[in-house]
Design an enzyme around this catalytic site. Structure first.
Site, PDB file in Angstrom:
ATOM      1  N   ALA A  53      -4.803   8.437   0.526  1.00 21.08           N
ATOM      2  CA  ALA A  53      -5.676   9.571   0.822  1.00 21.08           C
ATOM      3  C   ALA A  53      -5.630   9.841   2.322  1.00 21.08           C
ATOM      4  O   ALA A  53      -4.925   9.154   3.070  1.00 21.08           O
ATOM      5  CB  ALA A  53      -7.106   9.259   0.380  1.00 21.08           C
ATOM      6  N   LYS A  54      -6.430  10.798   2.736  1.00 22.05           N
ATOM      7  CA  LYS A  54      -6.449  11.208   4.142  1.00 22.05           C
ATOM      8  C   LYS A  54      -6.680  10.044   5.104  1.00 22.05           C
ATOM      9  O   LYS A  54      -6.095   9.987   6.171  1.00 22.05           O
ATOM     10  CB  LYS A  54      -7.562  12.242   4.363  1.00 22.05           C
ATOM     11  CG  LYS A  54      -7.159  13.639   3.967  1.00 22.05           C
ATOM     12  CD  LYS A  54      -7.865  14.686   4.842  1.00 22.05           C
ATOM     13  CE  LYS A  54      -7.524  16.090   4.377  1.00 22.05           C
ATOM     14  NZ  LYS A  54      -8.496  16.581   3.369  1.00 22.05           N
ATOM     15  N   ARG A  55      -7.562   9.117   4.657  1.00 17.02           N
ATOM     16  CA  ARG A  55      -7.896   8.001   5.558  1.00 17.02           C
ATOM     17  C   ARG A  55      -6.665   7.179   5.948  1.00 17.02           C
ATOM     18  O   ARG A  55      -6.703   6.416   6.898  1.00 17.02           O
ATOM     19  CB  ARG A  55      -8.959   7.097   4.917  1.00 17.02           C
ATOM     20  CG  ARG A  55      -8.503   6.486   3.602  1.00 17.02           C
ATOM     21  CD  ARG A  55      -9.542   5.567   2.975  1.00 17.02           C
ATOM     22  NE  ARG A  55      -9.182   5.281   1.596  1.00 17.02           N
ATOM     23  CZ  ARG A  55      -9.673   5.933   0.552  1.00 17.02           C
ATOM     24  NH1 ARG A  55     -10.571   6.883   0.702  1.00 17.02           N
ATOM     25  NH2 ARG A  55      -9.276   5.632  -0.676  1.00 17.02           N
ATOM     26  N   HIS A  56      -5.580   7.315   5.181  1.00 23.33           N
ATOM     27  CA  HIS A  56      -4.375   6.551   5.488  1.00 23.33           C
ATOM     28  C   HIS A  56      -3.405   7.309   6.380  1.00 23.33           C
ATOM     29  O   HIS A  56      -2.251   6.930   6.515  1.00 23.33           O
ATOM     30  CB  HIS A  56      -3.663   6.154   4.193  1.00 23.33           C
ATOM     31  CG  HIS A  56      -4.521   5.303   3.307  1.00 23.33           C
ATOM     32  ND1 HIS A  56      -4.933   5.686   2.055  1.00 23.33           N
ATOM     33  CD2 HIS A  56      -5.066   4.081   3.527  1.00 23.33           C
ATOM     34  CE1 HIS A  56      -5.691   4.744   1.531  1.00 23.33           C
ATOM     35  NE2 HIS A  56      -5.791   3.768   2.408  1.00 23.33           N
ATOM     36  N   GLY A  57      -3.888   8.386   6.967  1.00 22.52           N
ATOM     37  CA  GLY A  57      -2.994   9.184   7.801  1.00 22.52           C
ATOM     38  C   GLY A  57      -2.427  10.321   6.982  1.00 22.52           C
ATOM     39  O   GLY A  57      -2.750  10.483   5.812  1.00 22.52           O
TER      40      GLY A  57
END
Ligand code: GLU
Ligand code: ZN
Length: 330
Positions: free
Chosen positions: A264-268
């Site tokens: 997801a976004k939190r992983h870049g």
């Protein structure tokens, strides 16, 4: 975007000899609710290769009934991503929104058979259950608050201006089904329960639309992320209730970040469009994914088409792929 209105089946009349050799029909079903990322690409690649390696057809369906989460431009972006990946299709893109009468007809059948009842539970409850329930969004099983109602009770609710969804009377869990990748799967009762097939907004929920569409499009094989495993018993019940033939289900592991959570976004930024803009070649990504699936002994650039003879479901590791590449990072 061209829209096929006719339900497409297994007819070979218009197909080439190549396509007619097999009756396998796979599908790619992106939701235009956001950008496609590396995780989506891996699932699409597996689904596409599975069909193509048996000279099967591929249907592209854009799952655009999930309003209001549908994002403008996301459908076009998904098509561009698939073309970039080198994944083609024979039918579609087929949008769901023009197919409302088909879903409505299915709902009417379920009403006539008393398999659904009007549910007036809170909007938040219903919304949560209405789109593709990726595991982390799944709520507790429905407590059956409205299950005493009959389909005909909807008329009274309508007269008094009450909003309601249609909920399917599920058989009690646990459920077992045979998965082409996972083998025998058991879905525990805690993940079952009566589920929404029609939202109070007046549109079909994911579970109903996906069954009606896969059946109408002659899909013989559904390959998707294993976070959708709990949806399969629901869909199998809908196939039975609607007297439709179910496809073969095949759930493959997700791509996760280094923390083990769904990519997801939190992983870049792992959006395909970002990788593309950063100059990553599709062949590099495909080679990386092919290696992760056990089709190449080391990652090297290769096209999706070149992988057709190498495809093998059995070499795909059972655990999620941990994505740590820094492609596209500034
Ligand atoms: N459009 C759904 C999603 O992206 C896929 C549903 C399915 O494959 O059945 O989550
Ligand atoms: Zn209710």
């Amino acid at each position: 975007m061209p829209i096929s209105r006719e339900p497409i089946g297994g007819s070979c009349e218009a197909g080439t000899v190549e396509r007619c050799r097999s009756s396998v029909v796979g599908r790619l079903a992106p939701s235009p609710t956001g950008a496609q990322h590396v995780g989506n690409a891996r699932t699409y690649l597996i689904a596409w290769l599975s069909a193509r390696s048996r000279s099967g057809r591929v249907v592209l369906r854009i799952e655009d009934i999930d309003s209001p989460r549908v994002k403008p431009g996301a459908a076009e972006q998904a098509l561009e991503d698939l073309r970039w990946l080198g994944l083609d299709w024979d039918d579609g893109p087929i949008l769901q929104t023009p197919r409302l009468p088909l879903y409505q007809a299915a709902l009417d059948k379920l009403k006539a058979a008393e398999r659904v009842y009007p549910c007036t539970c809170t909007r938040a409850d219903i919304e949560r259950a209405a789109s593709a329930p990726h595991l982390d969004h799944e709520g507790p099983p429905y407590p059956g608050t409205c299950a005493h109602r009959r389909a005909a009770d909807a008329a009274v609710l309508e007269r008094t201006g009450q909003r309601f969804a249609w909920r399917f009377r599920s058989e009690p869990g646990p459920f077992r089904f045979e998965d082409a990748f996972l083998g025998a799967v058991t879905v525990p009762a805690e993940l079952c329960g009566d589920f929404v097939v029609w939202k109070s907004a007046g549109t079909p929920a994911y579970q109903l639309a996906v069954v009606v569409d896969d059946a109408a499009m002659g899909v013989t094989e559904v390959i998707r992320g294993d976070d959708l495993v709990p949806s399969t018993p629901r869909q199998l019940q809908l196939y039975r209730a609607l007297a439709l033939t179910p496809p073969r289900f095949c759930h493959v592991p997700l791509v996760v970040g280094p923390d083990g959570r769904r990519l997801a976004k939190r992983h870049g930024d792992t959006r395909l469009s970002t990788l593309r803009q950063a100059g990553v070649r599709a062949e590099e990504l495909i080679g990386y994914l092919a290696h992760s699936c056990g089709w190449l002994d080391r990652p090297r650039p290769i096209s999706a088409r070149e992988l057709i003879p190498r495809f093998d479901l059995r070499t795909i590791p059972r655990q999620p792929l941990v994505f740590t590449e820094r492609w596209g990072a500034a």
